[in-house]
Design a protein around this motif. Structure first.
Motif, PDB file in Angstrom:
ATOM      1  N   GLY A   1      15.522   2.075   3.053  1.00  0.00           N
ATOM      2  CA  GLY A   1      15.839   2.495   1.692  1.00  0.00           C
ATOM      3  C   GLY A   1      15.078   1.652   0.697  1.00  0.00           C
ATOM      4  N   VAL A   2      15.281   1.949  -0.583  1.00  0.00           N
ATOM      5  CA  VAL A   2      14.588   1.227  -1.659  1.00  0.00           C
ATOM      6  C   VAL A   2      15.632   0.803  -2.690  1.00  0.00           C
ATOM      7  CG1 VAL A   2      12.799   1.324  -3.421  1.00  0.00           C
ATOM      8  CG2 VAL A   2      12.497   2.598  -1.290  1.00  0.00           C
ATOM      9  N   GLN A   3      15.577  -0.491  -3.080  1.00  0.00           N
ATOM     10  CA  GLN A   3      16.569  -1.014  -4.016  1.00  0.00           C
ATOM     11  C   GLN A   3      16.388  -0.460  -5.426  1.00  0.00           C
ATOM     12  OE1 GLN A   3      19.296  -2.809  -3.709  1.00  0.00           O
ATOM     13  NE2 GLN A   3      19.643  -2.816  -5.923  1.00  0.00           N
ATOM     14  N   GLY A   4      15.155  -0.409  -5.940  1.00  0.00           N
ATOM     15  CA  GLY A   4      14.911   0.046  -7.307  1.00  0.00           C
ATOM     16  C   GLY A   4      13.955   1.217  -7.340  1.00  0.00           C
ATOM     17  N   ALA A   5      13.088   1.226  -8.347  1.00  0.00           N
ATOM     18  CA  ALA A   5      12.114   2.312  -8.513  1.00  0.00           C
ATOM     19  C   ALA A   5      10.804   1.915  -7.835  1.00  0.00           C
ATOM     20  CB  ALA A   5      11.883   2.594  -9.990  1.00  0.00           C
ATOM     21  N   ILE A   6      10.332   2.744  -6.930  1.00  0.00           N
ATOM     22  CA  ILE A   6       9.095   2.459  -6.212  1.00  0.00           C
ATOM     23  C   ILE A   6       7.995   3.400  -6.691  1.00  0.00           C
ATOM     24  CG2 ILE A   6       9.685   3.999  -4.279  1.00  0.00           C
ATOM     25  CD1 ILE A   6       8.236   1.971  -2.427  1.00  0.00           C
ATOM     26  N   ALA A   7       6.787   2.868  -6.860  1.00  0.00           N
ATOM     27  CA  ALA A   7       5.670   3.676  -7.337  1.00  0.00           C
ATOM     28  C   ALA A   7       5.189   4.619  -6.243  1.00  0.00           C
ATOM     29  CB  ALA A   7       4.519   2.768  -7.780  1.00  0.00           C
ATOM     30  N   ASP A   8       4.606   5.736  -6.665  1.00  0.00           N
ATOM     31  CA  ASP A   8       4.101   6.744  -5.739  1.00  0.00           C
ATOM     32  C   ASP A   8       3.156   6.154  -4.704  1.00  0.00           C
ATOM     33  OD1 ASP A   8       5.098   9.257  -5.745  1.00  0.00           O
ATOM     34  OD2 ASP A   8       3.493  10.168  -6.902  1.00  0.00           O
ATOM     35  N   HIS A   9       2.123   5.427  -5.174  1.00  0.00           N
ATOM     36  CA  HIS A   9       1.108   4.916  -4.269  1.00  0.00           C
ATOM     37  C   HIS A   9       1.672   3.862  -3.331  1.00  0.00           C
ATOM     38  CE1 HIS A   9       1.018   3.008  -8.204  1.00  0.00           C
ATOM     39  NE2 HIS A   9       0.599   1.894  -7.660  1.00  0.00           N
ATOM     40  N   ALA A  10       2.715   3.148  -3.766  1.00  0.00           N
ATOM     41  CA  ALA A  10       3.350   2.174  -2.885  1.00  0.00           C
ATOM     42  C   ALA A  10       4.123   2.878  -1.772  1.00  0.00           C
ATOM     43  CB  ALA A  10       4.278   1.270  -3.693  1.00  0.00           C
ATOM     44  N   ALA A  11       4.808   3.961  -2.123  1.00  0.00           N
ATOM     45  CA  ALA A  11       5.544   4.722  -1.115  1.00  0.00           C
ATOM     46  C   ALA A  11       4.601   5.294  -0.067  1.00  0.00           C
ATOM     47  CB  ALA A  11       6.333   5.845  -1.792  1.00  0.00           C
ATOM     48  N   VAL A  12       3.447   5.788  -0.513  1.00  0.00           N
ATOM     49  CA  VAL A  12       2.459   6.353   0.411  1.00  0.00           C
ATOM     50  C   VAL A  12       1.911   5.268   1.335  1.00  0.00           C
ATOM     51  CG1 VAL A  12       0.192   7.447   0.578  1.00  0.00           C
ATOM     52  CG2 VAL A  12       1.834   8.249  -1.133  1.00  0.00           C
ATOM     53  N   ALA A  13       1.553   4.116   0.774  1.00  0.00           N
ATOM     54  CA  ALA A  13       0.976   3.028   1.568  1.00  0.00           C
ATOM     55  C   ALA A  13       1.960   2.517   2.608  1.00  0.00           C
ATOM     56  CB  ALA A  13       0.534   1.889   0.650  1.00  0.00           C
ATOM     57  N   PHE A  14       3.215   2.353   2.222  1.00  0.00           N
ATOM     58  CA  PHE A  14       4.220   1.865   3.175  1.00  0.00           C
ATOM     59  C   PHE A  14       4.423   2.869   4.307  1.00  0.00           C
ATOM     60  CE2 PHE A  14       8.526   1.986   4.826  1.00  0.00           C
ATOM     61  CZ  PHE A  14       8.681   0.694   5.285  1.00  0.00           C
ATOM     62  N   ALA A  15       4.612   4.136   3.946  1.00  0.00           N
ATOM     63  CA  ALA A  15       4.910   5.152   4.962  1.00  0.00           C
ATOM     64  C   ALA A  15       3.759   5.296   5.946  1.00  0.00           C
ATOM     65  CB  ALA A  15       5.198   6.490   4.285  1.00  0.00           C
ATOM     66  N   ALA A  16       2.532   5.320   5.445  1.00  0.00           N
ATOM     67  CA  ALA A  16       1.375   5.494   6.323  1.00  0.00           C
ATOM     68  C   ALA A  16       1.290   4.357   7.340  1.00  0.00           C
ATOM     69  CB  ALA A  16       0.094   5.566   5.493  1.00  0.00           C
ATOM     70  N   SER A  17       1.477   3.109   6.898  1.00  0.00           N
ATOM     71  CA  SER A  17       1.397   1.961   7.801  1.00  0.00           C
ATOM     72  C   SER A  17       2.588   1.908   8.752  1.00  0.00           C
ATOM     73  CB  SER A  17       1.315   0.666   6.994  1.00  0.00           C
ATOM     74  OG  SER A  17       0.114   0.615   6.246  1.00  0.00           O
ATOM     75  N   PHE A  18       3.756   2.277   8.283  1.00  0.00           N
ATOM     76  CA  PHE A  18       4.965   2.280   9.114  1.00  0.00           C
ATOM     77  C   PHE A  18       4.806   3.225  10.308  1.00  0.00           C
ATOM     78  CE2 PHE A  18       9.183   4.146  10.032  1.00  0.00           C
ATOM     79  CZ  PHE A  18       9.891   3.011  10.373  1.00  0.00           C
ATOM     80  N   TYR A  19       4.368   4.461  10.027  1.00  0.00           N
ATOM     81  CA  TYR A  19       4.261   5.446  11.112  1.00  0.00           C
ATOM     82  C   TYR A  19       3.053   5.178  12.008  1.00  0.00           C
ATOM     83  CZ  TYR A  19       8.064   7.983   8.961  1.00  0.00           C
ATOM     84  OH  TYR A  19       9.298   8.325   8.471  1.00  0.00           O
ATOM     85  N   ARG A  20       2.014   4.619  11.454  1.00  0.00           N
ATOM     86  CA  ARG A  20       0.880   4.230  12.296  1.00  0.00           C
ATOM     87  C   ARG A  20       1.335   3.232  13.352  1.00  0.00           C
ATOM     88  NH1 ARG A  20      -4.042   1.743   9.237  1.00  0.00           N
ATOM     89  NH2 ARG A  20      -2.373   0.378   8.494  1.00  0.00           N
ATOM     90  N   ALA A  21       2.103   2.230  12.939  1.00  0.00           N
ATOM     91  CA  ALA A  21       2.571   1.221  13.895  1.00  0.00           C
ATOM     92  C   ALA A  21       3.460   1.851  14.965  1.00  0.00           C
ATOM     93  CB  ALA A  21       3.323   0.120  13.146  1.00  0.00           C
ATOM     94  N   LEU A  22       4.350   2.760  14.571  1.00  0.00           N
ATOM     95  CA  LEU A  22       5.189   3.431  15.569  1.00  0.00           C
ATOM     96  C   LEU A  22       4.341   4.207  16.565  1.00  0.00           C
ATOM     97  CD1 LEU A  22       8.144   4.849  13.413  1.00  0.00           C
ATOM     98  CD2 LEU A  22       8.148   2.822  14.883  1.00  0.00           C
ATOM     99  N   ALA A  23       3.279   4.862  16.063  1.00  0.00           N
ATOM    100  CA  ALA A  23       2.415   5.656  16.938  1.00  0.00           C
ATOM    101  C   ALA A  23       1.526   4.788  17.816  1.00  0.00           C
ATOM    102  CB  ALA A  23       1.561   6.614  16.107  1.00  0.00           C
ATOM    103  N   PHE A  24       1.425   3.497  17.520  1.00  0.00           N
ATOM    104  CA  PHE A  24       0.741   2.556  18.398  1.00  0.00           C
ATOM    105  C   PHE A  24       1.733   1.907  19.371  1.00  0.00           C
ATOM    106  CE2 PHE A  24      -3.041   2.527  15.602  1.00  0.00           C
ATOM    107  CZ  PHE A  24      -4.031   2.503  16.579  1.00  0.00           C
ATOM    108  N   GLY A  25       2.980   2.356  19.355  1.00  0.00           N
ATOM    109  CA  GLY A  25       3.971   1.858  20.308  1.00  0.00           C
ATOM    110  C   GLY A  25       4.689   0.604  19.885  1.00  0.00           C
ATOM    111  N   ARG A  26       4.604   0.244  18.579  1.00  0.00           N
ATOM    112  CA  ARG A  26       5.271  -0.957  18.091  1.00  0.00           C
ATOM    113  C   ARG A  26       6.777  -0.722  17.920  1.00  0.00           C
ATOM    114  NH1 ARG A  26       1.936  -5.619  17.846  1.00  0.00           N
ATOM    115  NH2 ARG A  26      -0.197  -4.950  17.413  1.00  0.00           N
ATOM    116  N   SER A  27       7.525  -1.821  17.845  1.00  0.00           N
ATOM    117  CA  SER A  27       8.960  -1.723  17.595  1.00  0.00           C
ATOM    118  C   SER A  27       9.210  -1.288  16.155  1.00  0.00           C
ATOM    119  CB  SER A  27       9.633  -3.078  17.843  1.00  0.00           C
ATOM    120  OG  SER A  27       9.253  -4.016  16.841  1.00  0.00           O
TER     121      SER A  27
END
Length: 460
Positions: free
Chosen positions: A135-161
């Protein structure tokens, strides 16, 4: 702790009419792009659903039973997420309602990502049923949300925890200087250790068989989206000899991307028009803005796979549109295990008979102008979507000519110009229009004009 052979990620997006426009399409595209470039890309399935309403949540969770649910949209400072109501306006959903939803339909869900402002209260509520929630505590910028999500799912697809994937998402924000505002937070169900939570089960070793004895590579894992099954090559078809199975996914995907980039080199708008001819829904999912044909080719290749449109019909359409590239088109189709045979030209005597029995009518410019006026008087034609569908109902030869003419299939003058040059073309156009227009008075006027000027082969 349960693990999956294949992981489904359900991306749910909502951007109600009166809310600020979000880059949700860019977020979905970035996630898919990172997954496609990861080690275990063939064990992930990425599903998107747009303009989500309350009932869509129930339908989607029942239908897909995902391991990961990602919500992209708006949250309110009162702790609600905003879905799209029946009137297109915002419909708030409380943390309690969301917790009830996931408690009732948790099934295989392991992770929920709430990519929305002020979504921490919902995240904390959902952990009563779901192992890991972002979740997000406050207001998150569009480009920050995109950057976080892209890196998060990339790591999962590389088999990370899950913990490591979350940490990589936060690290990406720091590297790009986007960590000065609100950042995502990870919330866990009681007893869950995120460092020990992996979504993927270890890949099974291939069962030894005849192919192993010869050193042949094991069969590739199927791609995440279903494509049309390969037809049996016909005798004498002008295609390369196919192996017993298609090429590995990453190789055939690269071949398709490069093919689209080459066929529409320097003409990204031409590529957009071609996709539009395949369907309005496909065209609507293309990214906006100015991009090169090569980059757009990558996006289109992903889009076609996601919708299961990489099939014989697609390659046949490309062959008709770009006959000068027939060899390369067939080669790429063969890589997908699809046989594409060129249309058999009629014998000279058959062609002569056909031309004699069904000549294209001679239609003057004055008559064409009158046809345009009569067609535009039909109420259904006033809607751009219907005009597009009329173009799509035409025979493939006419549809290809519309593409080559540089139209998006919505110009009435272009429809008339193309159909007036083809035998039975105006008959086909009239039938397509009548499918949507019915027996209205403007339709009757159009039919009367076509019959009076002998422009159609038979009355309706």
């Amino acid at each position: 702790m349960r693990q999956a052979e294949r992981v489904k990620i359900l991306f749910l997006a909502a951007n109600p009419a009166e809310t600020v426009r979000l880059a949700l399409d860019e977020e979905a595209r970035a996630i898919e792009h990172k997954i496609r470039a990861a080690e275990h890309r063939d064990r992930f399935e990425f599903i998107t659903q747009w303009a989500v309403r309350a009932d869509d949540l129930l339908q989607a969770l029942n239908q897909h039973r995902p391991e990961v649910v990602h919500f992209g949209g708006h949250g309110s400072d009162s702790g609600e997420i905003l879905l799209t109501g029946r009137d297109g306006q915002a419909q708030p959903v409380s943390p309690r309602a969301l917790e009830t939803l996931f408690r009732t339909l948790r099934d295989d869900i392991r992770v929920v990502v709430l990519s929305a402002c002020y979504s921490r209260p919902q995240a904390e509520a959902i952990t009563s049923s779901i192992d890991c929630v972002v979740g997000v505590q406050g207001a998150i910028a569009d480009h920050a949300a995109v950057a976080f999500a892209a890196s998060f799912y990339r790591a999962l697809a590389f088999g990370r925890s899950v913990q490591n994937a979350f940490d990589q998402g936060v690290t990406a924000l720091a590297l790009e200087g986007l960590d000065h505002g609100a950042v995502p937070s990870l919330h866990l169900r009681e007893g869950v250790v995120a460092d020990e939570m992996f979504l993927l089960a270890p890949a099974a070793d291939p069962t030894p068989g005849p192919s192993s004895a010869t050193g042949a590579a094991p069969a590739p894992v199927p791609i995440t989206t279903q494509v049309g099954s390969a037809p049996t090559p016909t005798e004498g078809a002008l295609i390369p000899t196919l192996p017993g199975r298609p090429l590995p996914p990453e190789q055939r995907e690269r071949m398709l991307t490069e093919l689209l980039g080459a066929l529409f080199d320097g003409d990204p708008e031409g590529l957009r028009r071609w996709v539009h001819g395949l369907g309005k829904r496909l065209h609507a999912e293309l990214p906006g803005g100015a991009v090169s044909a090569a980059q757009l080719g990558f996006d289109v290749a992903l889009l076609l796979q996601r919708h299961g449109r990489v099939d014989g019909d697609m390659f046949a359409g490309l062959l008709a549109l770009r006959p000068g590239h027939a060899g390369r088109i067939r080669q790429v189709a063969a890589g997908w295990g699809i046989a594409v045979s060129p249309p058999t030209p009629p014998r000279p005597d058959e062609a002569a008979v056909t031309t004699k029995s069904a000549p294209a009518p001679r239609v003057s410019q004055a008559v064409r102008d009158r046809l345009v006026g009569l067609i535009e008087a039909c109420s259904s034609i006033r809607d751009a979507a219907t005009r597009t569908m009329i173009g799509e109902r035409l025979p493939q030869t006419l549809a290809n000519k519309l593409l080559q003419s540089g139209s998006l299939h919505v110009q009435v003058s272009n429809l008339v110009a193309v159909c007036a040059e083809a035998p039975e073309g105006l008959t086909e156009l009239r039938n397509a229009i009548q499918h949507f227009e019915g027996d209205s008075y403007p339709m009757r006027d159009l039919n009367e004009f076509l019959r009076t000027n002998a422009l159609v082969s038979e009355p309706t």
